[in-house]
Design a protein around this motif. Structure first.
Motif, PDB file in Angstrom:
ATOM      1  N   ASN A  98       6.565  -2.817   3.095  1.00  0.00           N
ATOM      2  CA  ASN A  98       6.128  -2.241   1.692  1.00  0.00           C
ATOM      3  C   ASN A  98       5.491  -1.355   3.335  1.00  0.00           C
ATOM      4  O   ASN A  98       5.928   0.152   2.176  1.00  0.00           O
ATOM      5  CB  ASN A  98       5.119  -3.268   1.850  1.00  0.00           C
ATOM      6  CG  ASN A  98       5.245  -4.296   0.403  1.00  0.00           C
ATOM      7  OD1 ASN A  98       6.669  -3.983  -0.163  1.00  0.00           O
ATOM      8  ND2 ASN A  98       4.661  -4.791  -0.240  1.00  0.00           N
ATOM      9  N   THR A  99       5.343  -1.122   4.068  1.00  0.00           N
ATOM     10  CA  THR A  99       4.730  -0.401   4.231  1.00  0.00           C
ATOM     11  C   THR A  99       5.469   0.991   4.850  1.00  0.00           C
ATOM     12  O   THR A  99       5.576   2.093   4.881  1.00  0.00           O
ATOM     13  CB  THR A  99       4.074  -0.643   5.767  1.00  0.00           C
ATOM     14  OG1 THR A  99       2.619  -1.035   5.448  1.00  0.00           O
ATOM     15  CG2 THR A  99       3.308   0.897   6.606  1.00  0.00           C
ATOM     16  N   MET A 100       6.970   0.639   5.139  1.00  0.00           N
ATOM     17  CA  MET A 100       7.574   1.318   6.200  1.00  0.00           C
ATOM     18  C   MET A 100       8.746   2.172   4.152  1.00  0.00           C
ATOM     19  O   MET A 100       8.319   3.302   4.446  1.00  0.00           O
ATOM     20  CB  MET A 100       8.852   0.804   5.465  1.00  0.00           C
ATOM     21  CG  MET A 100       9.370   0.112   7.658  1.00  0.00           C
ATOM     22  SD  MET A 100       9.261   1.340   8.481  1.00  0.00           S
ATOM     23  CE  MET A 100      10.993   1.920   8.462  1.00  0.00           C
ATOM     24  N   ILE A 101       8.179   1.352   2.483  1.00  0.00           N
ATOM     25  CA  ILE A 101       8.649   1.963   1.938  1.00  0.00           C
ATOM     26  C   ILE A 101       7.547   3.075   1.384  1.00  0.00           C
ATOM     27  O   ILE A 101       7.900   4.597   0.706  1.00  0.00           O
ATOM     28  CB  ILE A 101       8.645   1.327   0.858  1.00  0.00           C
ATOM     29  CG1 ILE A 101      10.184   0.276   0.914  1.00  0.00           C
ATOM     30  CG2 ILE A 101       8.580   1.266  -0.657  1.00  0.00           C
ATOM     31  CD1 ILE A 101      10.010  -1.495  -0.261  1.00  0.00           C
ATOM     32  N   ASP A 102       6.198   3.606   1.756  1.00  0.00           N
ATOM     33  CA  ASP A 102       5.342   4.101   1.907  1.00  0.00           C
ATOM     34  C   ASP A 102       5.581   5.325   2.534  1.00  0.00           C
ATOM     35  O   ASP A 102       5.082   6.559   1.684  1.00  0.00           O
ATOM     36  CB  ASP A 102       4.318   3.170   1.654  1.00  0.00           C
ATOM     37  CG  ASP A 102       3.863   2.361   0.638  1.00  0.00           C
ATOM     38  OD1 ASP A 102       2.835   1.371   0.690  1.00  0.00           O
ATOM     39  OD2 ASP A 102       3.967   2.129  -0.207  1.00  0.00           O
ATOM     40  N   TYR A 103       5.793   4.766   3.563  1.00  0.00           N
ATOM     41  CA  TYR A 103       5.920   6.315   4.816  1.00  0.00           C
ATOM     42  C   TYR A 103       6.893   6.926   4.336  1.00  0.00           C
ATOM     43  O   TYR A 103       6.888   7.970   3.960  1.00  0.00           O
ATOM     44  CB  TYR A 103       6.403   5.497   5.740  1.00  0.00           C
ATOM     45  CG  TYR A 103       6.461   6.044   7.316  1.00  0.00           C
ATOM     46  CD1 TYR A 103       7.945   6.430   7.509  1.00  0.00           C
ATOM     47  CD2 TYR A 103       5.522   6.955   7.416  1.00  0.00           C
ATOM     48  CE1 TYR A 103       8.301   7.498   8.362  1.00  0.00           C
ATOM     49  CE2 TYR A 103       5.256   7.855   9.147  1.00  0.00           C
ATOM     50  CZ  TYR A 103       7.029   8.590   8.753  1.00  0.00           C
ATOM     51  OH  TYR A 103       7.044   8.899  10.762  1.00  0.00           O
ATOM     52  N   LEU A 104       8.309   5.820   3.891  1.00  0.00           N
ATOM     53  CA  LEU A 104       9.201   6.767   3.351  1.00  0.00           C
ATOM     54  C   LEU A 104       9.335   7.595   2.366  1.00  0.00           C
ATOM     55  O   LEU A 104       9.623   8.899   2.207  1.00  0.00           O
ATOM     56  CB  LEU A 104      10.987   6.200   2.735  1.00  0.00           C
ATOM     57  CG  LEU A 104      11.435   7.248   2.819  1.00  0.00           C
ATOM     58  CD1 LEU A 104      12.190   7.383   4.711  1.00  0.00           C
ATOM     59  CD2 LEU A 104      12.365   5.840   2.714  1.00  0.00           C
ATOM     60  N   LYS A 105       8.200   7.307   1.410  1.00  0.00           N
ATOM     61  CA  LYS A 105       7.901   7.981  -0.096  1.00  0.00           C
ATOM     62  C   LYS A 105       7.040   9.896   0.393  1.00  0.00           C
ATOM     63  O   LYS A 105       7.209  10.269  -0.006  1.00  0.00           O
ATOM     64  CB  LYS A 105       6.621   6.912  -0.786  1.00  0.00           C
ATOM     65  CG  LYS A 105       7.695   6.126  -1.573  1.00  0.00           C
ATOM     66  CD  LYS A 105       6.516   5.201  -3.046  1.00  0.00           C
ATOM     67  CE  LYS A 105       7.436   4.487  -3.233  1.00  0.00           C
ATOM     68  NZ  LYS A 105       6.811   2.811  -3.614  1.00  0.00           N
ATOM     69  N   GLY A 106       6.458   9.416   1.489  1.00  0.00           N
ATOM     70  CA  GLY A 106       5.461  10.683   2.127  1.00  0.00           C
ATOM     71  C   GLY A 106       5.984  11.738   2.744  1.00  0.00           C
ATOM     72  O   GLY A 106       5.319  12.832   3.105  1.00  0.00           O
TER      73      GLY A 106
END
Length: 237
Positions: free
Chosen positions: A113-121
């Protein structure tokens, strides 16, 4: 003077004609040195980016872990207990295996989940933290390819503009690969959610059988489990 320059499986032979052989040799040696330094710089760039990502997450998890440890301390002090006795040790022992698997899966899920959020930004210029996901070769390989393209694009931008045809082509590949990475991470998240929910159900069934466990211990298990999740994620990072 002739010198062979290699990187991975690619090899290039450099030839330099100069009246002074020693000057030609020095030039080629310096060229190789700069080439090797550039390769090392790329690896360091990815490592530094990943280190910053992990460091930021560690600060947050450390704070959360500190809070849940204080909750455990407060609970024991309020209820005047130091070691909560278990009247259903056998059930607890059998439940511990499912609980361990549930915590491990939830830890992996939080990382994804942290990786997905990082990728979005992130932008087309940003590297994705590497070697953070364990046991998922597909996502790790896509991230490796993505970072290689970002490094190549940033290198080209030093001598070419953003409208350069080669830069434009690489930019399109990066956006395309970014979508693939997101899809891979989302698919991994779904898989982990299913596993986590299954382990939680198994845990709930066993917990229901532990009818003789005092209310205090049940409450403390909730706090202890939260602490276990935080500790697992902290140690993983």
């Amino acid at each position: 003077s002739v010198l062979t320059l290699g990187k991975n499986t690619s090899v290039i032979e450099l030839n330099l004609i100069d009246p002074l052989a020693i000057r030609a040799k020095d030039f080629l040696n310096k060229l190789v040195e700069n080439y090797n330094n550039d390769a090392i710089e790329d690896k360091n760039f990815i490592a530094e980016n990943t280190a910053k990502f992990i460091e930021n997450r560690l600060k947050l998890i450390y704070s959360e872990l500190d809070d849940v440890e204080k909750d455990a301390e407060t609970f024991k002090r309020t209820n005047k207990v130091t070691d909560i006795a278990s009247e259903a040790g056998l059930f607890l022992e059998n439940a511990s295996d499912f609980e361990k698997k549930e915590i491990e899966t939830e830890t992996q899920l939080k990382v994804v989940n942290t990786m997905i959020d990082y990728l979005k930004g992130s932008t087309v210029n940003d590297l994705i933290p590497a070697n953070v996901l364990s046991g998922d070769a597909s996502s790790s390989e896509l991230i490796k390819q993505y970072n290689a393209l970002v490094l190549e694009r940033n290198r080209l931008l030093k001598t070419a503009g953003e409208n350069n045809s080669t830069v434009t082509a690489i930019t399109k590949k990066i956006y395309s690969l970014q979508g693939s990475v997101q899809s891979s991470l989302q698919q991994l998240r779904v898989t982990l959610q299913i596993k986590r929910n299954d382990f939680a159900k198994q845990n709930a069934k066993l917990s229901g059988k532990i009818s003789q466990i005092p209310t205090q211990e049940k409450e403390f298990r909730i706090i202890s489990r939260k602490q276990g999740v935080k500790e697992s994620l902290y140690l993983y990072l």
